[in-house]
Design a protein around this motif. Structure first.
Motif, short mmCIF file in Angstrom:
data_model
loop_
_atom_site.label_atom_id
_atom_site.label_comp_id
_atom_site.label_asym_id
_atom_site.label_seq_id
_atom_site.Cartn_x
_atom_site.Cartn_y
_atom_site.Cartn_z
N ALA A 1 48.05 34.09 38.02
CA ALA A 1 49.25 33.98 37.13
C ALA A 1 48.72 32.63 36.26
O ALA A 1 49.26 32.79 34.99
CB ALA A 1 50.37 33.47 37.98
N HIS A 2 47.74 31.82 36.54
CA HIS A 2 47.30 30.83 35.76
C HIS A 2 46.27 31.28 34.93
O HIS A 2 45.61 30.20 34.26
CB HIS A 2 47.16 29.44 36.46
N LYS A 3 45.53 32.21 34.99
CA LYS A 3 44.48 32.64 34.41
C LYS A 3 44.62 32.93 32.72
O LYS A 3 45.43 33.50 32.48
CB LYS A 3 43.93 33.91 35.20
N LYS A 4 43.70 32.45 32.07
CA LYS A 4 43.77 32.55 30.57
C LYS A 4 43.01 33.81 30.38
O LYS A 4 42.02 34.22 30.94
CB LYS A 4 43.27 31.21 29.91
N GLU A 5 43.30 34.17 29.10
CA GLU A 5 42.69 35.57 28.50
C GLU A 5 40.95 35.23 28.44
O GLU A 5 40.87 34.02 27.91
CB GLU A 5 43.05 35.95 27.20
N GLY A 6 40.35 35.95 29.05
CA GLY A 6 38.75 35.91 28.82
C GLY A 6 38.30 34.83 30.01
O GLY A 6 37.05 34.80 30.07
#
Length: 85
Positions: A21-26
């Motif tokens: 859920a806290h993962k940023k794009e890329g």
């Protein structure tokens, strides 16, 4: 970011969902974990990286700390400015 090989770890589904859920794009999950945990402290990896890289890491850590403090102070100031009591 850090390219020192990889390891697999087991985590609960709840924790995996939290990180996801806290993962940023890329961003990989590993990069997300490093970001969320603040990554390895410069003094720990100093023997593994060049002195120049270790110094840059220390400077980045200090800058991040100062930015977080400034941000917190700004939020407090805004809250106090709108406090109706």
């Amino acid at each position: 970011m850090y390219n020192m090989g990889t390891k697999s770890i087991q985590v609960s589904e709840a924790f995996h969902s939290y990180v996801e859920a806290h993962k940023k794009e890329g961003e990989t999950l590993g990069e997300t974990l490093v970001r969320l945990t603040g990554g390895p402290r410069p003094e720990i990896v100093a023997g593994l990286v060049s002195e120049e890289t270790a110094e840059a890491m220390e400077e980045a850590t200090e800058t991040r700390s100062q930015n977080q403090t400034t941000s917190r102070e700004h939020v407090v100031e805004q809250f106090e400015a709108t406090d109706d009591s």
